[in-house]
Design a protein around this motif. Structure first.
Motif, PDB file in Angstrom:
ATOM      1  N   ASP A  91      32.776 -11.771  17.911  1.00 13.30           N
ATOM      2  CA  ASP A  91      32.397 -11.289  16.581  1.00 13.30           C
ATOM      3  C   ASP A  91      31.811 -12.407  15.724  1.00 13.30           C
ATOM      4  O   ASP A  91      31.059 -12.148  14.780  1.00 13.30           O
ATOM      5  N   LYS A  92      32.151 -13.645  16.089  1.00 14.69           N
ATOM      6  CA  LYS A  92      31.665 -14.794  15.307  1.00 14.69           C
ATOM      7  C   LYS A  92      30.512 -15.515  15.997  1.00 14.69           C
ATOM      8  O   LYS A  92      30.036 -16.544  15.499  1.00 14.69           O
ATOM      9  N   GLY A  93      30.099 -15.017  17.156  1.00 11.91           N
ATOM     10  CA  GLY A  93      28.986 -15.644  17.853  1.00 11.91           C
ATOM     11  C   GLY A  93      29.372 -16.175  19.214  1.00 11.91           C
ATOM     12  O   GLY A  93      30.476 -15.932  19.710  1.00 11.91           O
ATOM     13  N   HIS A 150      26.744 -28.167  17.511  1.00  9.91           N
ATOM     14  CA  HIS A 150      28.006 -28.531  16.871  1.00  9.91           C
ATOM     15  C   HIS A 150      28.621 -27.360  16.108  1.00  9.91           C
ATOM     16  O   HIS A 150      29.784 -27.414  15.702  1.00  9.91           O
ATOM     17  N   ASN A 151      27.857 -26.273  15.922  1.00 11.87           N
ATOM     18  CA  ASN A 151      28.393 -25.097  15.231  1.00 11.87           C
ATOM     19  C   ASN A 151      29.033 -24.083  16.172  1.00 11.87           C
ATOM     20  O   ASN A 151      29.628 -23.096  15.710  1.00 11.87           O
ATOM     21  N   ILE A 152      28.919 -24.303  17.466  1.00 10.07           N
ATOM     22  CA  ILE A 152      29.475 -23.343  18.422  1.00 10.07           C
ATOM     23  C   ILE A 152      30.993 -23.355  18.353  1.00 10.07           C
ATOM     24  O   ILE A 152      31.623 -24.362  18.012  1.00 10.07           O
ATOM     25  N   TYR A 187      33.027 -30.969  16.454  1.00 15.05           N
ATOM     26  CA  TYR A 187      32.959 -29.509  16.615  1.00 15.05           C
ATOM     27  C   TYR A 187      34.022 -28.863  15.732  1.00 15.05           C
ATOM     28  O   TYR A 187      35.145 -28.603  16.189  1.00 15.05           O
ATOM     29  N   PRO A 188      33.683 -28.631  14.467  1.00 13.22           N
ATOM     30  CA  PRO A 188      34.676 -28.129  13.506  1.00 13.22           C
ATOM     31  C   PRO A 188      35.216 -26.744  13.841  1.00 13.22           C
ATOM     32  O   PRO A 188      36.314 -26.391  13.417  1.00 13.22           O
ATOM     33  N   ASN A 189      34.460 -25.959  14.611  1.00 13.17           N
ATOM     34  CA  ASN A 189      34.944 -24.618  15.000  1.00 13.17           C
ATOM     35  C   ASN A 189      35.777 -24.708  16.269  1.00 13.17           C
ATOM     36  O   ASN A 189      35.538 -24.004  17.265  1.00 13.17           O
ATOM     37  N   LEU A 218      43.933 -18.172  16.708  1.00  9.53           N
ATOM     38  CA  LEU A 218      43.177 -16.925  16.576  1.00  9.53           C
ATOM     39  C   LEU A 218      44.080 -15.704  16.405  1.00  9.53           C
ATOM     40  O   LEU A 218      43.650 -14.678  15.875  1.00  9.53           O
ATOM     41  N   LEU A 219      45.319 -15.804  16.867  1.00 11.12           N
ATOM     42  CA  LEU A 219      46.220 -14.659  16.863  1.00 11.12           C
ATOM     43  C   LEU A 219      47.449 -14.918  16.009  1.00 11.12           C
ATOM     44  O   LEU A 219      47.905 -16.068  15.896  1.00 11.12           O
ATOM     45  N   PRO A 220      48.024 -13.860  15.440  1.00  6.18           N
ATOM     46  CA  PRO A 220      49.306 -14.012  14.755  1.00  6.18           C
ATOM     47  C   PRO A 220      50.375 -14.465  15.734  1.00  6.18           C
ATOM     48  O   PRO A 220      50.343 -14.090  16.922  1.00  6.18           O
TER      49      PRO A 220
END
Length: 505
Positions: free
Chosen positions: A262-264, A339-341, A364-366, A373-375
């Motif tokens: 969903d974010k790429g 670097h945005n991946i 790589y800040p992401n 990612l999950l609760p």
């Protein structure tokens, strides 16, 4: 005349009087004959009826015996192979019928992916020996200390049913055989890297003699090469089609992939820099003195880790160490990775924590993990089961746009092969010796960034999981390419249509 007439009259009268008596006698004899005939007919019919009844009973007994034998055979598989129709989106394959030569029990050993490969081999062995396989037991005693069983990690119902056209698989031994092995069970580890001749000539006679044989180990028990194509293709079918993850794992893994997509696009980094790996390898690049001491103590604490005294610097220069988070940060940048991946770390806790991840996170800040990612509540059912957590990462790694392993372990090898099977999806196979040499040159100021990046790209131009022949080294199976890394007998040629990412797990 009087006398004659009188005599005649007397005779005639007597005759006249005797006629009724003679008629009665004739009727009596006729009646008796008819009765005898009727009696014989009745007795004959009774005998025929009894004969028919006997034949009917005999046929019924034979029919019941046949039904009993069928039910006995079916009864052994009903609980194991009956699968809810909701599990399958297509009809089940027809069941293969064969004369059963016995039963094979196996205890898988190692981590998730070592056990996975071993299971594929054992299914294949069982099929070509015409024996019944009992659902494998998983390793609960090794370093990972995970008590998960087969059904906790894999969809056991699908596993059994989807392979029924090849081999009969039961969840447990039938009662008669179970009672037999309670008294005596023949256990053995099959010889590593064996071909099918070994299994035909050594293992099959043993199974036929004892009826049940137990394999204590399953890792690397089939050769990489020199096996019939149909054997190799069945290994692939089990690995890439029959071994689906258990529904709870599958559902959560799919959710992780959805969140990421969903974010790429996303890259999965198999960063093998957990404490156990660093301690085992003896590689301590970037560790402080306290950490080196802690790692050394851990290595000596496990007697089955045979190598104790290790020269970390020498091993690293030889390209035999897991790459550090800092080395990976430079490598990915030099290879031109955006670097945005999103970079998903498929691993346990990184040794040194955020201190060691700082350089990678800055580049790589992401940077994400399943834990971010999950609760927490969604991961709690799996958290204390390392193999189940590894299964989540395996699925995400297979589905990613790019996969980058930092060490040549079992997960790296098996995921690479799975991605080849799905159409040669991009897998960057890092040349660790080249990486270390270039990183050291760059950090020492001996080469510029442009030169560093150019040389890094050149070193990996042909290391992206593209079609290649599997390396064969006769007599040295540990040094040649692992079958599950490059199962070329099962792969479409480069010119043929490739499978979509969603066709398989």
């Amino acid at each position: 005349m009087g006398f004659s007439e009188a005599r005649f009259e007397e005779t005639e009268g007597r005759e006249m009087k005797e006629k009724p008596y003679s008629n009665k006698m004739s009727l009596k004899y006729i009646s008796m004959a008819k009765a005898e005939k009727l009696k014989s007919l009745i007795l004959a019919r009774i005998r025929v009826a009894r004969l028919n009844l006997w034949v009917t009973r005999a046929l019924s007994m034979l029919l019941l015996l046949g039904i009993t034998m069928q039910l006995k055979s079916l009864g052994e598989t009903v609980s194991s192979s009956r699968t809810p129709t909701s599990t399958f989106s297509y009809p089940l394959p027809p069941e293969r019928v064969y004369e059963n030569n016995g039963y094979l029990m196996v205890s898988s050993n190692g981590g998730l992916n070592q056990m996975r490969s071993g299971i594929c081999d054992m299914v294949t062995v069982a099929r070509f020996l015409n024996v019944t396989l009992i659902v494998p037991e998983l390793d609960n005693t090794s370093f990972w200390n995970d008590d998960s069983q087969f059904a906790d990690i894999f969809d056991v119902e699908y596993f059994i049913a989807s392979l029924r056209d090849e081999v009969r698989i039961l969840k447990e031994l039938p009662p008669q055989q179970k009672g037999k092995v309670a008294e005596s069970l023949f256990s053995m580890p099959p010889i590593s890297w064996s071909n099918m001749t070994y299994y035909y000539n050594v293992i099959l006679p043993r199974i036929q003699t004892t009826e049940v044989v137990h394999f204590q180990k399953t890792d690397a028990r089939l050769a990489n090469n020199g096996l019939p194509v149909e054997v190799q293709k069945l290994r692939c079918r089990v690995n890439y089609e029959a071994l689906r993850f258990a529904p709870p794992i599958q559902a959560l893994a799919e959710k992780i992939v959805r969140i990421l997509r969903d974010k790429g696009p996303f890259l999965v980094l198999h960063l093998r820099y957990e404490m156990d790996m660093i301690a085992f390898s003896g590689c301590n690049e970037g560790c402080n003195e306290q950490e080196i001491d802690e790692l050394t103590k851990m290595r000596y604490a496990y007697p089955w880790w045979k190598e104790k005294v290790i020269d970390s610097a020498q091993k690293r220069l030889a390209g035999l160490c897991p790459l550090t988070p800092e080395e990976i940060a430079l490598t990915l940048q030099a290879l031109g990775i955006d670097h945005n991946i999103q970079v998903y770390i498929a691993a346990g806790d990184i040794y040194g924590g955020e201190r060691r991840l700082a350089t990678l996170r800055a580049a790589y800040p992401n940077l994400v993990k399943k834990e971010t990612l999950l609760p927490s509540s969604e991961l709690d059912p799996f958290r204390n089961h390392s193999n189940q957590m590894a299964a989540l990462d395996y699925y995400v790694a297979v589905q990613s746009e790019t996969f980058v392993p930092t060490n040549g372990g079992n997960m790296a090898k098996v995921v690479e092969g799975h991605r080849r099977y799905l159409g040669f999806k991009k897998t960057i196979l890092l040349n660790r010796k080249a990486v270390v040499d270039l990183v050291d040159l760059y950090k020492a100021g001996s080469i510029s960034w442009d030169k560093f990046s150019s040389e890094m790209k050149k070193a990996h131009a042909d290391r992206i999981g593209n079609p290649a022949e599997r390396l064969v080294i006769p007599g040295k199976p540990k040094e040649e390419d692992y079958f599950y890394t490059n199962p070329e007998e099962c792969l479409a040629s480069f010119d043929e249509p490739q499978l979509s990412n969603d066709d398989h797990q």
